[in-house]
Design a protein around this motif. Structure first.
Motif, PDB file in Angstrom:
ATOM      1  N   PRO A  15       0.769  -1.139   0.004  1.00 43.19           N
ATOM      2  CA  PRO A  15      -0.049  -0.186   0.017  1.00 43.19           C
ATOM      3  C   PRO A  15       0.857   1.146   0.277  1.00 43.19           C
ATOM      4  O   PRO A  15       1.621   1.397   0.589  1.00 43.19           O
ATOM      5  N   THR A  16       0.496   2.121  -0.592  1.00 38.52           N
ATOM      6  CA  THR A  16       1.110   3.558  -0.769  1.00 38.52           C
ATOM      7  C   THR A  16       0.242   4.678  -1.282  1.00 38.52           C
ATOM      8  O   THR A  16      -0.884   4.233  -2.001  1.00 38.52           O
ATOM      9  N   LEU A  17       0.533   5.677  -0.862  1.00 35.72           N
ATOM     10  CA  LEU A  17      -0.503   6.863  -1.340  1.00 35.72           C
ATOM     11  C   LEU A  17       0.168   7.666  -2.532  1.00 35.72           C
ATOM     12  O   LEU A  17      -0.344   8.730  -2.964  1.00 35.72           O
ATOM     13  N   ASP A  18       1.054   6.950  -3.183  1.00 35.77           N
ATOM     14  CA  ASP A  18       1.708   7.663  -4.526  1.00 35.77           C
ATOM     15  C   ASP A  18       0.649   7.150  -5.630  1.00 35.77           C
ATOM     16  O   ASP A  18       0.333   6.134  -5.908  1.00 35.77           O
ATOM     17  N   LYS A  19       0.249   8.170  -6.228  1.00 33.68           N
ATOM     18  CA  LYS A  19      -0.760   8.324  -7.168  1.00 33.68           C
ATOM     19  C   LYS A  19      -0.308   7.766  -8.525  1.00 33.68           C
ATOM     20  O   LYS A  19      -1.287   7.689  -9.546  1.00 33.68           O
ATOM     21  N   SER A  20       0.721   7.555  -8.744  1.00 34.92           N
ATOM     22  CA  SER A  20       1.404   6.838  -9.908  1.00 34.92           C
ATOM     23  C   SER A  20       0.956   5.286 -10.213  1.00 34.92           C
ATOM     24  O   SER A  20       0.960   4.981 -11.263  1.00 34.92           O
ATOM     25  N   CYS A  21       0.722   4.722  -9.232  1.00 35.75           N
ATOM     26  CA  CYS A  21       0.131   3.247  -9.393  1.00 35.75           C
ATOM     27  C   CYS A  21      -1.223   3.198  -9.890  1.00 35.75           C
ATOM     28  O   CYS A  21      -2.012   4.326  -9.892  1.00 35.75           O
ATOM     29  N   SER A  22      -1.395   2.110 -10.652  1.00 38.83           N
ATOM     30  CA  SER A  22      -2.712   2.272 -11.430  1.00 38.83           C
ATOM     31  C   SER A  22      -4.052   2.120 -10.492  1.00 38.83           C
ATOM     32  O   SER A  22      -4.879   2.659 -11.189  1.00 38.83           O
ATOM     33  N   PHE A  23      -4.102   1.717  -9.408  1.00 38.53           N
ATOM     34  CA  PHE A  23      -5.316   1.960  -8.795  1.00 38.53           C
ATOM     35  C   PHE A  23      -5.499   3.347  -8.175  1.00 38.53           C
ATOM     36  O   PHE A  23      -6.707   3.536  -8.607  1.00 38.53           O
ATOM     37  N   LEU A  24      -4.841   4.020  -7.780  1.00 43.53           N
ATOM     38  CA  LEU A  24      -4.808   5.396  -7.354  1.00 43.53           C
ATOM     39  C   LEU A  24      -5.081   6.174  -8.610  1.00 43.53           C
ATOM     40  O   LEU A  24      -5.868   7.099  -8.440  1.00 43.53           O
ATOM     41  N   ASP A  25      -4.291   5.876  -9.700  1.00 40.08           N
ATOM     42  CA  ASP A  25      -4.260   6.727 -10.820  1.00 40.08           C
ATOM     43  C   ASP A  25      -5.693   6.692 -11.187  1.00 40.08           C
ATOM     44  O   ASP A  25      -6.171   7.792 -11.774  1.00 40.08           O
ATOM     45  N   ILE A  43      -8.449   6.229  -9.550  1.00 48.26           N
ATOM     46  CA  ILE A  43      -9.332   6.713  -8.901  1.00 48.26           C
ATOM     47  C   ILE A  43      -9.341   8.521  -8.866  1.00 48.26           C
ATOM     48  O   ILE A  43     -10.057   9.110  -8.662  1.00 48.26           O
ATOM     49  N   TYR A  44      -8.048   8.666  -9.132  1.00 47.34           N
ATOM     50  CA  TYR A  44      -7.805  10.098  -8.996  1.00 47.34           C
ATOM     51  C   TYR A  44      -8.615  10.827 -10.483  1.00 47.34           C
ATOM     52  O   TYR A  44      -9.103  11.822 -10.436  1.00 47.34           O
ATOM     53  N   ARG A  45      -8.258  10.051 -11.451  1.00 47.84           N
ATOM     54  CA  ARG A  45      -8.846  10.416 -12.702  1.00 47.84           C
ATOM     55  C   ARG A  45     -10.436  10.382 -12.868  1.00 47.84           C
ATOM     56  O   ARG A  45     -11.057  11.451 -13.346  1.00 47.84           O
ATOM     57  N   ASP A 102     -12.540   9.826 -10.033  1.00 45.95           N
ATOM     58  CA  ASP A 102     -13.224  10.498  -9.002  1.00 45.95           C
ATOM     59  C   ASP A 102     -12.886  11.503  -8.123  1.00 45.95           C
ATOM     60  O   ASP A 102     -13.449  12.613  -7.888  1.00 45.95           O
ATOM     61  N   VAL A 103     -11.422  11.375  -7.646  1.00 50.31           N
ATOM     62  CA  VAL A 103     -11.145  12.386  -6.702  1.00 50.31           C
ATOM     63  C   VAL A 103     -10.918  13.718  -7.427  1.00 50.31           C
ATOM     64  O   VAL A 103     -11.342  14.931  -6.994  1.00 50.31           O
ATOM     65  N   GLY A 104     -10.252  13.761  -8.728  1.00 43.74           N
ATOM     66  CA  GLY A 104     -10.187  14.939  -9.566  1.00 43.74           C
ATOM     67  C   GLY A 104     -11.473  15.671  -9.979  1.00 43.74           C
ATOM     68  O   GLY A 104     -11.640  16.991  -9.757  1.00 43.74           O
ATOM     69  N   PRO A 105     -12.436  14.919 -10.686  1.00 41.37           N
ATOM     70  CA  PRO A 105     -13.596  15.563 -10.920  1.00 41.37           C
ATOM     71  C   PRO A 105     -14.543  16.050  -9.470  1.00 41.37           C
ATOM     72  O   PRO A 105     -15.196  17.050  -9.425  1.00 41.37           O
ATOM     73  N   CYS A 106     -14.284  15.310  -8.463  1.00 39.44           N
ATOM     74  CA  CYS A 106     -15.030  15.672  -7.199  1.00 39.44           C
ATOM     75  C   CYS A 106     -14.449  16.829  -6.579  1.00 39.44           C
ATOM     76  O   CYS A 106     -15.240  17.772  -5.868  1.00 39.44           O
ATOM     77  N   LEU A 107     -13.093  17.236  -6.640  1.00 38.54           N
ATOM     78  CA  LEU A 107     -12.614  18.503  -6.160  1.00 38.54           C
ATOM     79  C   LEU A 107     -12.511  19.319  -7.292  1.00 38.54           C
ATOM     80  O   LEU A 107     -11.569  20.418  -6.958  1.00 38.54           O
ATOM     81  N   ASP A 108     -12.927  19.123  -8.429  1.00 39.51           N
ATOM     82  CA  ASP A 108     -12.851  20.395  -9.443  1.00 39.51           C
ATOM     83  C   ASP A 108     -14.044  21.526  -9.189  1.00 39.51           C
ATOM     84  O   ASP A 108     -15.297  21.159  -9.818  1.00 39.51           O
ATOM     85  N   PHE A 109     -13.634  22.501  -8.848  1.00 40.88           N
ATOM     86  CA  PHE A 109     -14.500  23.501  -8.352  1.00 40.88           C
ATOM     87  C   PHE A 109     -14.389  24.755  -9.645  1.00 40.88           C
ATOM     88  O   PHE A 109     -13.521  24.705 -10.070  1.00 40.88           O
TER      89      PHE A 109
END
Length: 376
Positions: free
Chosen positions: A229-239, A241-243, A245-252
């Motif tokens: 487990p890591t918080l590095d968003k370069s891994c496929s799992f977090l990448d 989710i960033y693309r 969920d996280v990115g669109p959800c925090l796009d104000f």
């Protein structure tokens, strides 16, 4: 001793009169033949005396030579003996000096060894005392960490991102309830009795049953991330989710402030607190508040703002609308859960953790589409 006895014997023989020597006598007048016979005897006696004298002189000379040679030999031997004695004296003196030096070195070595041994004993005692102290401190830290882990496990069990425990997180309560709790202190037993009575009066809602199916690609990505487990968003799992969920959800609307919010959420330095005039502390003059109770700082729209956020320790407050708060909270719940997994606080089956992650992703998707609970 033989040489001295021989010389004394020779001197005694010289002093004694010769035996058998004839004395010369005058011939008588009546006989004519007697003078011739007497002359012959006298010559024989002279020859004998001369021979004896020659032998005596030879003996004397030989005894003198023997005496001289003996004295010279004795002198040489005495000289050699004296030299050898001097050499032995020097050797004895040298050996005595060597012995004294060795004894001194031995004493110094013994003293240094004893001093070194005492020093090592002192150091060992000091290290042992320090080690025992560190051991006691480590045991205390272990006990404290075990208590913290137990508390965190209890927190994870009783307060999950899907259903947070509002008793442990007062910031999640509505402003009116927060004001009521802070303004009026109640007895714990009375409060618990009221809560239990209220919970008995509430009718249970019907449980909705929904069908679920594991997506093989998403599950494989989660399993690969779960191995390390890591918080590095370069891994496929977090990448992903960033693309998605996280990115669109925090796009104000306010892009610059949106980026600051995203960084604060990733670093776990974002603070959300309710806006209630009765409970707000006195704000410093240097503190800057963006937006207002009637305007959202993230969307720029005129909305009733019941909460405000602070990024790190900057002291700057930003008022946010309920919809923006729901989006930020959904992302914070996701990051909180994956941090629990990374720290080893979640001990569940991989598939259960996967479904919890999918549920948190669904909350982010609903929040970015504008759906949020009425209590927000």
């Amino acid at each position: 001793m033989s040489l001295f006895s021989q010389a004394s014997f020779e001197e005694d023989s010289q002093n004694q009169p010769a035996v058998g020597h004839w004395k010369t006598l005058m011939p008588s007048k009546g006989s004519k033949e007697e003078p011739e016979t007497g002359c012959q005897d006298a010559r024989g006696v002279d020859e004998t005396q001369s021979t004896e004298q020659l032998n005596v002189s030879r003996l004397r000379s030989s005894s003198v030579e023997i005496r001289e040679k003996g004295s010279e030999f004795l002198k040489e031997e005495l000289h050699k003996a004296q030299k050898e004695l001097k050499l032995k004296d020097k050797e004895c003196e040298r050996l005595s000096k060597v012995r004294e030096q060795l004894e001194q070195e031995l004493e110094e070595l013994t003293a240094s060894l004893f001093e070194e041994a005492h020093k090592m004993v002192r150091e060992a005692n000091t290290k042992q005392a320090a080690s025992e102290k560190q051991l006691r401190e480590a045991r205390g830290k272990i006990d404290m960490l075990q208590a913290e882990v137990t508390a965190l496990k209890t927190l994870v069990i009783t307060s999950t991102p899907s259903s947070p425990n509002r008793e442990l997180h007062p910031q999640l309560q509505s402003p009116s309830k927060a004001v009521f709790r802070k303004g009026h202190g109640r007895n714990k037993s009375t409060s618990s009795a009221m809560v239990s009575a209220a919970s008995q009066n509430v009718t249970p809602e019907p449980v909705s049953h929904e069908c679920k199916e594991v997506d093989s690609i998403l599950f494989a990505e989660f399993q690969a991330w779960k191995e390390s487990p890591t918080l590095d968003k370069s891994c496929s799992f977090l990448d992903r989710i960033y693309r998605e969920d996280v990115g669109p959800c925090l796009d104000f609307t306010k892009q610059e402030l949106s980026e600051l919010v995203r960084v604060a959420v990733e670093q776990n330095t974002l603070t959300i607190e309710p806006v209630a005039s009765q409970t707000l502390p006195v704000v410093k003059v240097s503190a800057e508040e963006c937006g207002g109770p009637k305007k959202c700082a993230l969307s720029g729209l005129s909305r009733t703002c019941k909460h405000r956020i602070m990024l790190g320790d900057s002291g700057n407050y930003y008022y946010i609308s309920p919809s923006c708060r729901a989006r930020i909270t959904a992302v914070c719940n996701f990051f909180t859960y994956i941090r629990y997994i990374q720290q080893g606080l979640v001990r569940q089956d991989v598939e259960l953790m996967y479904w919890e992650v999918m549920r948190l992703r669904r909350e982010m998707s609903l929040a970015k589409l504008g759906f949020y609970p009425s209590e927000m």
